[in-house]
Design an enzyme around this catalytic site. Structure first.
Site, PDB file in Angstrom:
ATOM      1  N   LYS A   1     -13.294   0.925 -13.998  1.00 40.63           N
ATOM      2  CA  LYS A   1     -13.682  -0.367 -13.429  1.00 40.63           C
ATOM      3  C   LYS A   1     -14.255  -1.297 -14.503  1.00 40.63           C
ATOM      4  O   LYS A   1     -14.144  -2.516 -14.409  1.00 40.63           O
ATOM      5  CB  LYS A   1     -14.673  -0.152 -12.284  1.00 40.63           C
ATOM      6  CG  LYS A   1     -14.017   0.493 -11.051  1.00 40.63           C
ATOM      7  CD  LYS A   1     -12.937  -0.409 -10.482  1.00 40.63           C
ATOM      8  CE  LYS A   1     -12.148   0.199  -9.357  1.00 40.63           C
ATOM      9  NZ  LYS A   1     -11.142  -0.710  -8.789  1.00 40.63           N
TER      10      LYS A   1
ATOM     11  N   THR B   1     -22.133  -0.689  -3.040  1.00 41.21           N
ATOM     12  CA  THR B   1     -21.709   0.283  -2.033  1.00 41.21           C
ATOM     13  C   THR B   1     -21.423  -0.454  -0.725  1.00 41.21           C
ATOM     14  O   THR B   1     -22.306  -1.115  -0.176  1.00 41.21           O
ATOM     15  CB  THR B   1     -22.803   1.342  -1.817  1.00 41.21           C
ATOM     16  OG1 THR B   1     -23.137   1.899  -3.091  1.00 41.21           O
ATOM     17  CG2 THR B   1     -22.307   2.454  -0.905  1.00 41.21           C
TER      18      THR B   1
ATOM     19  N   SER C   1     -16.198  -3.297  -9.907  1.00 43.01           N
ATOM     20  CA  SER C   1     -17.228  -2.592  -9.136  1.00 43.01           C
ATOM     21  C   SER C   1     -18.558  -2.784  -9.849  1.00 43.01           C
ATOM     22  O   SER C   1     -18.574  -3.091 -11.053  1.00 43.01           O
ATOM     23  CB  SER C   1     -16.870  -1.094  -9.105  1.00 43.01           C
ATOM     24  OG  SER C   1     -17.953  -0.325  -8.615  1.00 43.01           O
TER      25      SER C   1
ATOM     26  N   ASP D   1       3.721   2.622  -4.594  1.00 41.60           N
ATOM     27  CA  ASP D   1       2.639   3.073  -5.460  1.00 41.60           C
ATOM     28  C   ASP D   1       2.282   1.938  -6.430  1.00 41.60           C
ATOM     29  O   ASP D   1       3.145   1.487  -7.199  1.00 41.60           O
ATOM     30  CB  ASP D   1       3.125   4.315  -6.225  1.00 41.60           C
ATOM     31  CG  ASP D   1       2.072   4.890  -7.156  1.00 41.60           C
ATOM     32  OD1 ASP D   1       0.992   4.269  -7.338  1.00 41.60           O
ATOM     33  OD2 ASP D   1       2.334   5.971  -7.714  1.00 41.60           O
TER      34      ASP D   1
ATOM     35  N   TYR E   1     -14.445   6.911 -13.208  1.00 46.37           N
ATOM     36  CA  TYR E   1     -14.209   5.755 -12.333  1.00 46.37           C
ATOM     37  C   TYR E   1     -14.908   4.531 -12.909  1.00 46.37           C
ATOM     38  O   TYR E   1     -14.335   3.436 -12.984  1.00 46.37           O
ATOM     39  CB  TYR E   1     -14.729   6.073 -10.929  1.00 46.37           C
ATOM     40  CG  TYR E   1     -14.697   4.899  -9.954  1.00 46.37           C
ATOM     41  CD1 TYR E   1     -13.520   4.555  -9.298  1.00 46.37           C
ATOM     42  CD2 TYR E   1     -15.848   4.149  -9.678  1.00 46.37           C
ATOM     43  CE1 TYR E   1     -13.488   3.485  -8.398  1.00 46.37           C
ATOM     44  CE2 TYR E   1     -15.823   3.083  -8.791  1.00 46.37           C
ATOM     45  CZ  TYR E   1     -14.643   2.752  -8.151  1.00 46.37           C
ATOM     46  OH  TYR E   1     -14.614   1.705  -7.265  1.00 46.37           O
TER      47      TYR E   1
ATOM     48  N   ASP F   1       0.867  -1.182   0.000  1.00 48.99           N
ATOM     49  CA  ASP F   1       0.000   0.000   0.000  1.00 48.99           C
ATOM     50  C   ASP F   1       0.903   1.231   0.000  1.00 48.99           C
ATOM     51  O   ASP F   1       2.059   1.160   0.394  1.00 48.99           O
ATOM     52  CB  ASP F   1      -0.906   0.025   1.249  1.00 48.99           C
ATOM     53  CG  ASP F   1      -2.174   0.844   1.047  1.00 48.99           C
ATOM     54  OD1 ASP F   1      -3.268   0.253   0.971  1.00 48.99           O
ATOM     55  OD2 ASP F   1      -2.063   2.096   0.950  1.00 48.99           O
TER      56      ASP F   1
HETATM   57  N1  LIG Z   1     -15.831   0.586  -1.033  1.00 49.46           N
HETATM   58  C1  LIG Z   1     -16.684   0.383  -1.999  1.00 49.46           C
HETATM   59  O1  LIG Z   1     -17.887   0.636  -1.849  1.00 49.46           O
HETATM   60  C2  LIG Z   1     -16.199  -0.177  -3.310  1.00 49.46           C
HETATM   61  C3  LIG Z   1     -17.145  -0.526  -4.274  1.00 49.46           C
HETATM   62  C4  LIG Z   1     -16.729  -1.061  -5.472  1.00 49.46           C
HETATM   63  C5  LIG Z   1     -15.391  -1.252  -5.726  1.00 49.46           C
HETATM   64  N2  LIG Z   1     -14.478  -0.894  -4.788  1.00 49.46           N
HETATM   65  C6  LIG Z   1     -13.055  -1.129  -5.130  1.00 49.46           C
HETATM   66  O2  LIG Z   1     -12.480  -1.910  -4.110  1.00 49.46           O
HETATM   67  C7  LIG Z   1     -11.110  -1.603  -3.990  1.00 49.46           C
HETATM   68  C8  LIG Z   1     -10.803  -1.283  -2.542  1.00 49.46           C
HETATM   69  O3  LIG Z   1     -11.574  -0.143  -2.162  1.00 49.46           O
HETATM   70  P1  LIG Z   1     -11.773   0.275  -0.649  1.00 49.46           P
HETATM   71  O4  LIG Z   1     -13.197   0.522  -0.430  1.00 49.46           O
HETATM   72  O5  LIG Z   1     -11.067  -0.668   0.205  1.00 49.46           O
HETATM   73  O6  LIG Z   1     -11.031   1.688  -0.669  1.00 49.46           O
HETATM   74  P2  LIG Z   1     -10.146   2.387   0.456  1.00 49.46           P
HETATM   75  O7  LIG Z   1      -9.967   3.782   0.002  1.00 49.46           O
HETATM   76  O8  LIG Z   1     -10.709   2.106   1.811  1.00 49.46           O
HETATM   77  O9  LIG Z   1      -8.766   1.595   0.358  1.00 49.46           O
HETATM   78  C9  LIG Z   1      -7.970   1.668  -0.789  1.00 49.46           C
HETATM   79  C10 LIG Z   1      -6.547   1.389  -0.383  1.00 49.46           C
HETATM   80  O10 LIG Z   1      -5.737   1.430  -1.573  1.00 49.46           O
HETATM   81  C11 LIG Z   1      -4.607   2.222  -1.312  1.00 49.46           C
HETATM   82  N3  LIG Z   1      -4.156   2.833  -2.561  1.00 49.46           N
HETATM   83  C12 LIG Z   1      -4.839   3.693  -3.327  1.00 49.46           C
HETATM   84  N4  LIG Z   1      -4.075   4.051  -4.372  1.00 49.46           N
HETATM   85  C13 LIG Z   1      -2.897   3.398  -4.238  1.00 49.46           C
HETATM   86  C14 LIG Z   1      -1.708   3.374  -4.982  1.00 49.46           C
HETATM   87  N5  LIG Z   1      -1.550   4.090  -6.104  1.00 49.46           N
HETATM   88  N6  LIG Z   1      -0.702   2.592  -4.569  1.00 49.46           N
HETATM   89  C15 LIG Z   1      -0.813   1.868  -3.422  1.00 49.46           C
HETATM   90  N7  LIG Z   1      -1.906   1.863  -2.662  1.00 49.46           N
HETATM   91  C16 LIG Z   1      -2.946   2.615  -3.077  1.00 49.46           C
HETATM   92  C17 LIG Z   1      -5.043   3.263  -0.304  1.00 49.46           C
HETATM   93  O11 LIG Z   1      -3.946   3.806   0.402  1.00 49.46           O
HETATM   94  C18 LIG Z   1      -5.991   2.449   0.582  1.00 49.46           C
HETATM   95  O12 LIG Z   1      -5.288   1.825   1.632  1.00 49.46           O
HETATM   96  C19 LIG Z   1     -10.843  -0.441  -4.925  1.00 49.46           C
HETATM   97  O13 LIG Z   1     -10.271  -0.931  -6.126  1.00 49.46           O
HETATM   98  C20 LIG Z   1     -12.225   0.118  -5.171  1.00 49.46           C
HETATM   99  O14 LIG Z   1     -12.305   0.786  -6.402  1.00 49.46           O
HETATM  100  C21 LIG Z   1     -14.843  -0.372  -3.598  1.00 49.46           C
END
Ligand SMILES: NC(=O)c1ccc[n+]([C@@H]2O[C@H](COP(=O)([O-])OP(=O)(O)OC[C@H]3O[C@@H](n4cnc5c(N)ncnc54)[C@H](O)[C@@H]3O)[C@@H](O)[C@H]2O)c1
Length: 254
Positions: free
Chosen positions: A157, A185, A140, A60, A153, A38
């Protein structure tokens, strides 16, 4: 239930928060040894504290050099990675697509699309050495249907869903399965951030209510409910399942 991942090595990106964290903890609870990646060092440490023996790499996900460093660390400190979960993702700006700046397009697609591609490129050679492997990417519901709030976004996805399917075709004969989950969500920082993009607290609450009203189950999901689907797709029980984009969305896309 018998642990499904005893001594299997898994790499999780985006492990410092939300769904990546829940997935990492779920894998650790079932015996996996973990490489956690992360950009957020603190978040990573918090996850690692719940995953005994985990090795952390701060970097990254959109940087090939950082991902290569994670691959080398995993190989040196853990061994060959059999399971990969590229969960790192960003929401990006909540603007109509025609209003995005060039750098905003580039960053969104670099993290959300190139990122999982780089992770797969780094770790599929491990799976080839083992003779099999499994990847679960993060798309997503917004990757399977349009989003009026987050058009770019949604496009990123959608790309992940087809990257999943295409790569599943590339690697099926090598016994490397590639699927993705499509969360709706889910309670946590990313959903909070997406509601906050609507404006002040009244607008935010209205956005949350609109999103909730679209879900037949009548509620948002929990990170552990997504992690459970990811663990299934990574497990041997899904041995004949590849190229699938699985909604975990309380019936939103039903
Ligand atoms: N939460 C939701 O409702 C939801 C819904 C559909 C899809 N998603 C997808 O699920 C995945 C996880 O989402 P989440 O809800 O846990 O989000 P979050 O923001 O809670 O966690 C995302 C994590 O990814 C890390 N991150 C972001 N960009 C980065 C980079 N360039 N390099 C390294 N680390 C990076 C962040 O630091 C964070 O720890 C994502 O791909 C998101 O698009 C989430």
């Amino acid at each position: 239930m018998n642990p499904r991942f005893t001594n299997r090595i898994a790499a999780v990106t985006g492990a410092g928060s939300g769904l990546g964290r829940a997935t990492a903890i779920g894998l650790a609870q079932e015996g996996a040894r973990l490489l956690l990646f992360d950009r957020d060092e603190k978040g990573l440490a918090a996850t690692a504290s719940e995953c005994p023996g985990a090795v952390c790499v701060v970097g990254d996900a959109a940087s090939a050099a950082d991902v290569a460093r994670a691959e080398a660390t995993a190989r040196r400190e853990l061994g060959l990675v059999e399971l990969l979960v590229p969960a790192a993702g960003i929401l990006g700006p909540a603007k109509p697509a025609i209003e995005l700046e060039e750098e905003e397009w580039d960053r969104l697609f670099a993290v959300n699309v190139k990122g999982p591609g780089l992770a797969a490129r780094a770790f599929i050679p491990h799976m080839r050495e083992i003779g099999h492997g499994a990847i679960c990417m993060f798309s997503s519901t917004a990757g399977l249907s349009g989003s009026p709030f987050l058009s770019a976004y949604s496009a990123s996805k959608g790309a992940v869903a087809l990257l999943t399917r295409s790569m599943a075709l590339n690697h099926a004969a090598e016994r490397i399965r590639i699927n993705c989950v499509c969360p709706g969500t889910i309670n946590g920082p990313m959903s909070e951030a997406s509601f906050a993009l609507a404006g002040d607290s009244e607008a935010r609450d209205a956005r949350a209510a609109t999103m909730r009203a679209r879900i037949p189950a009548g509620r948002f999901g929990e990170p552990e409910e997504v992690a459970a689907a990811v663990l299934y797709l990574l497990s041997d029980a899904a041995g004949f399942t590849t190229g699938v984009a699985l909604p975990v969305d309380g019936g939103r896309l039903a």
